[in-house]
Design a protein around this motif. Structure first.
Motif, PDB file in Angstrom:
ATOM      1  N   ALA A  89       0.816  -1.215   0.000  1.00 42.67           N
ATOM      2  CA  ALA A  89       0.000   0.000   0.000  1.00 42.67           C
ATOM      3  C   ALA A  89       0.848   1.263   0.000  1.00 42.67           C
ATOM      4  N   LEU A  90       1.975   1.222   0.711  1.00 42.55           N
ATOM      5  CA  LEU A  90       2.799   2.429   0.846  1.00 42.55           C
ATOM      6  C   LEU A  90       3.679   2.581  -0.391  1.00 42.55           C
ATOM      7  N   THR A  91       3.022   2.921  -1.492  1.00 39.13           N
ATOM      8  CA  THR A  91       3.647   3.010  -2.801  1.00 39.13           C
ATOM      9  C   THR A  91       3.616   4.443  -3.310  1.00 39.13           C
ATOM     10  N   PRO A  92       4.753   5.063  -3.586  1.00 41.90           N
ATOM     11  CA  PRO A  92       4.739   6.385  -4.226  1.00 41.90           C
ATOM     12  C   PRO A  92       4.038   6.300  -5.582  1.00 41.90           C
ATOM     13  N   GLY A  93       3.245   7.301  -5.887  1.00 43.53           N
ATOM     14  CA  GLY A  93       2.555   7.316  -7.168  1.00 43.53           C
ATOM     15  C   GLY A  93       1.105   6.887  -7.121  1.00 43.53           C
ATOM     16  N   LEU A  94       0.615   6.470  -5.943  1.00 43.39           N
ATOM     17  CA  LEU A  94      -0.804   6.148  -5.833  1.00 43.39           C
ATOM     18  C   LEU A  94      -1.645   7.395  -6.109  1.00 43.39           C
ATOM     19  N   VAL A  95      -2.810   7.174  -6.682  1.00 48.90           N
ATOM     20  CA  VAL A  95      -3.662   8.304  -7.040  1.00 48.90           C
ATOM     21  C   VAL A  95      -5.127   7.923  -6.909  1.00 48.90           C
ATOM     22  N   LEU A 142      -2.676  17.001  11.694  1.00 50.31           N
ATOM     23  CA  LEU A 142      -2.720  16.438  10.351  1.00 50.31           C
ATOM     24  C   LEU A 142      -2.954  17.541   9.322  1.00 50.31           C
ATOM     25  N   ARG A 143      -3.844  18.458   9.623  1.00 48.76           N
ATOM     26  CA  ARG A 143      -4.099  19.573   8.698  1.00 48.76           C
ATOM     27  C   ARG A 143      -2.830  20.375   8.442  1.00 48.76           C
ATOM     28  N   VAL A 144      -2.053  20.588   9.491  1.00 48.90           N
ATOM     29  CA  VAL A 144      -0.806  21.347   9.347  1.00 48.90           C
ATOM     30  C   VAL A 144       0.169  20.612   8.440  1.00 48.90           C
ATOM     31  N   LEU A 145       0.308  19.304   8.630  1.00 53.64           N
ATOM     32  CA  LEU A 145       1.242  18.530   7.824  1.00 53.64           C
ATOM     33  C   LEU A 145       0.803  18.439   6.365  1.00 53.64           C
ATOM     34  N   LEU A 146      -0.496  18.559   6.126  1.00 50.10           N
ATOM     35  CA  LEU A 146      -1.019  18.476   4.766  1.00 50.10           C
ATOM     36  C   LEU A 146      -1.003  19.819   4.048  1.00 50.10           C
ATOM     37  N   ALA A 147      -0.620  20.863   4.757  1.00 43.74           N
ATOM     38  CA  ALA A 147      -0.732  22.218   4.211  1.00 43.74           C
ATOM     39  C   ALA A 147       0.292  22.526   3.129  1.00 43.74           C
ATOM     40  N   GLY A 148       1.270  21.632   2.920  1.00 42.66           N
ATOM     41  CA  GLY A 148       2.321  21.919   1.948  1.00 42.66           C
ATOM     42  C   GLY A 148       1.852  21.972   0.507  1.00 42.66           C
ATOM     43  N   GLY A 149       0.703  21.365   0.224  1.00 37.95           N
ATOM     44  CA  GLY A 149       0.169  21.414  -1.122  1.00 37.95           C
ATOM     45  C   GLY A 149       0.518  20.226  -1.989  1.00 37.95           C
ATOM     46  N   GLU A 150       1.613  19.518  -1.686  1.00 44.88           N
ATOM     47  CA  GLU A 150       2.006  18.355  -2.465  1.00 44.88           C
ATOM     48  C   GLU A 150       1.116  17.168  -2.116  1.00 44.88           C
ATOM     49  N   PRO A 151       0.654  16.409  -3.118  1.00 44.25           N
ATOM     50  CA  PRO A 151      -0.213  15.255  -2.831  1.00 44.25           C
ATOM     51  C   PRO A 151       0.457  14.282  -1.856  1.00 44.25           C
ATOM     52  N   VAL A 152      -0.324  13.764  -0.917  1.00 44.26           N
ATOM     53  CA  VAL A 152       0.221  12.971   0.177  1.00 44.26           C
ATOM     54  C   VAL A 152      -0.583  11.684   0.354  1.00 44.26           C
ATOM     55  N   LEU A 153       0.120  10.602   0.691  1.00 44.64           N
ATOM     56  CA  LEU A 153      -0.508   9.372   1.173  1.00 44.64           C
ATOM     57  C   LEU A 153      -0.378   9.375   2.692  1.00 44.64           C
ATOM     58  N   ASN A 226     -12.770   1.905  -4.903  1.00 43.93           N
ATOM     59  CA  ASN A 226     -12.934   2.190  -6.324  1.00 43.93           C
ATOM     60  C   ASN A 226     -12.244   3.510  -6.671  1.00 43.93           C
ATOM     61  N   GLY A 227     -11.576   3.535  -7.798  1.00 53.78           N
ATOM     62  CA  GLY A 227     -10.940   4.768  -8.246  1.00 53.78           C
ATOM     63  C   GLY A 227      -9.499   4.936  -7.833  1.00 53.78           C
ATOM     64  N   VAL A 228      -8.966   3.996  -7.036  1.00 56.21           N
ATOM     65  CA  VAL A 228      -7.562   4.075  -6.634  1.00 56.21           C
ATOM     66  C   VAL A 228      -6.711   3.375  -7.686  1.00 56.21           C
ATOM     67  N   ALA A 229      -5.663   4.040  -8.141  1.00 55.37           N
ATOM     68  CA  ALA A 229      -4.796   3.496  -9.180  1.00 55.37           C
ATOM     69  C   ALA A 229      -3.340   3.776  -8.825  1.00 55.37           C
ATOM     70  N   GLY A 230      -2.448   3.200  -9.612  1.00 54.91           N
ATOM     71  CA  GLY A 230      -1.026   3.451  -9.418  1.00 54.91           C
ATOM     72  C   GLY A 230      -0.343   2.492  -8.474  1.00 54.91           C
ATOM     73  N   LEU A 231      -1.012   1.377  -8.131  1.00 57.80           N
ATOM     74  CA  LEU A 231      -0.406   0.404  -7.218  1.00 57.80           C
ATOM     75  C   LEU A 231       0.743  -0.316  -7.933  1.00 57.80           C
TER      76      LEU A 231
END
Length: 398
Positions: A89-95, A142-153, A226-231
């Motif tokens: 699951a912990l794969t870079p590139g998941l979308v 969590l909101r603070v850590l997500l504030a960078g703007g880059e997509p995150v898992l 449903n809708g998760v790709a990039g595994l």
């Protein structure tokens, strides 16, 4: 060898097993399903009759797992267990379509070691999310850590394997999705103990394992929304599991998993009885030798108790209980038998006096009142010698 196994089975009848979070006894339904699968000769990738029989077993089990989690069967990927499911699951590139692939990972500080290791993310792309005094994730942090703007898992477990504390997964999922990220949930410890629906949780990926619910060891699954790709597959080669995990499927293990999950879902109401036993156990611990139950003020699994006391040493306590005929553990049982300070309690802000002495008691479907009473009797007997000191002033909520 047979004599050794028979002797072990006989001994087990005289013992009390309170380490269900480490692993569970094999359910009769799972054993029967595995025996039947072992009698089949076919490879599930073969097109002849024998192969189709094996394929039917795999797909029936896949449907059972999917049904237990409110998922679609095509989104269930069988793995060798919870650890592999987490790393997959912990794969870079998941979308989440439509969206941008995740390039950064955030994990909570109380995760299983396989998640804390970061999977296939580089160390520099990993951030750790703190928890409060009860081991629950802080949404604002969590909101603070997500504030960078880059997509995150983001990876947060549904239920902690040591304290049993439940995380507010739907709330966290909303925060993650609003930031354009994905949420992976390690549900290994929760399956079979509470109701789980991937859609209600709003999780993008769920990890589960068979041996926590009465299935065989060595089989688990990663379940996708449903809708998760990039595994990105860990194992490449054949086209098994829709190209997401190569290698001939473990048909007997998968059959046992399917039978175990079906039995677990049918007996989920039995966890109400287990919860009453847990409450009985906790009450006895609090009354005896200044025992402190962790995370008792938040929702928890119905079967899990983590307790300690100043002066208690986990390795000594585990051995002491074992000599009294009771199997318990020190926090997680996934460290090759090593008794180490609890990283979960450290993340919750407790000092060495308690992180080195936490004992986990976990109950299951066959636990009885007599088992609980015997455990409490053993604790009363052991506590006087196990506790080197007991300063009453340390028993406040630290």
């Amino acid at each position: 060898m047979l004599q050794v196994l028979q002797g072990t089975a006989k001994l087990a009848k005289d013992r009390v097993y309170l380490d269900w979070n480490a692993t569970t006894p094999l359910r009769p339904e799972a054993r029967a399903a595995m025996v039947a699968a072992w009698d089949l000769a076919g490879n599930p990738s073969s097109v002849h009759t024998e192969g189709r029989q094996a394929r039917r077993i795999v797909e029936d089990a896949r449907a059972a797992v999917a049904g237990a989690l409110g998922a679609d069967s095509r989104n269930v990927v069988f793995t060798s267990g919870g650890t592999e499911a987490n790393v997959l699951a912990l794969t870079p590139g998941l979308v989440r379509k439509p969206g941008v692939p995740a390039r950064r990972l955030i994990v909570s500080a109380v995760e299983h070691a396989s998640v804390l290791a970061g999977g296939r993310f580089a160390a520099g792309d990993l951030q750790v999310l703190g928890v409060d005094r009860d081991g629950v994730v802080k949404p604002d942090e969590l909101r603070v850590l997500l504030a960078g703007g880059e997509p995150v898992l983001v990876s947060v477990m549904l239920a902690n394997n040591e304290t049993g504390a439940l995380q507010p997964i739907p709330e966290l999922a909303g925060i993650v999705h609003d930031a354009g990220g994905l949420l992976h949930v390690d549900a290994v410890q929760a399956l079979g103990k509470i109701s789980i629906d991937i859609k209600l949780l709003q999780a993008d990926l769920l990890s589960i394992s068979a041996h926590k619910i009465g299935g065989p060891k060595g089989i688990g699954a990663l379940v996708l929304a449903n809708g998760v790709a990039g595994l990105d597959p860990l194992l490449r080669g054949g086209g098994q599991e829709l190209g997401r995990r190569a290698g001939t499927e473990n048909v007997p293990g998968i059959a046992g998993f399917g039978a175990a999950v079906t039995a677990a879902m049918a007996s989920l109401d039995g966890m109400k009885r287990v919860e009453k036993l847990r409450q009985r156990l906790e009450a006895g611990l609090r009354q005896s030798s200044n025992g402190l139950v962790f995370a008792q003020d938040v929702p928890r699994l119905p079967n899990t108790v983590l307790f300690g006391a100043p002066g208690l040493r986990a390795e000594t306590a585990v051995i002491g209980f074992d000599l009294e005929g009771i199997a318990v553990s020190s926090g997680s049982a996934c460290s090759s038998g090593k008794v180490q300070p609890s990283h979960v309690l450290e993340a919750m802000g407790f000092g060495p006096e308690l992180t080195q002495g936490a004992v986990r008691l976990s109950l299951g479907w066959s636990t009885t009142e007599a088992d609980v009473d015997r455990c409490l009797e053993a604790w009363r007997k052991l506590s006087g010698t196990l506790l080197k000191h007991s300063d009453e002033t340390q028993l406040e909520r630290f």
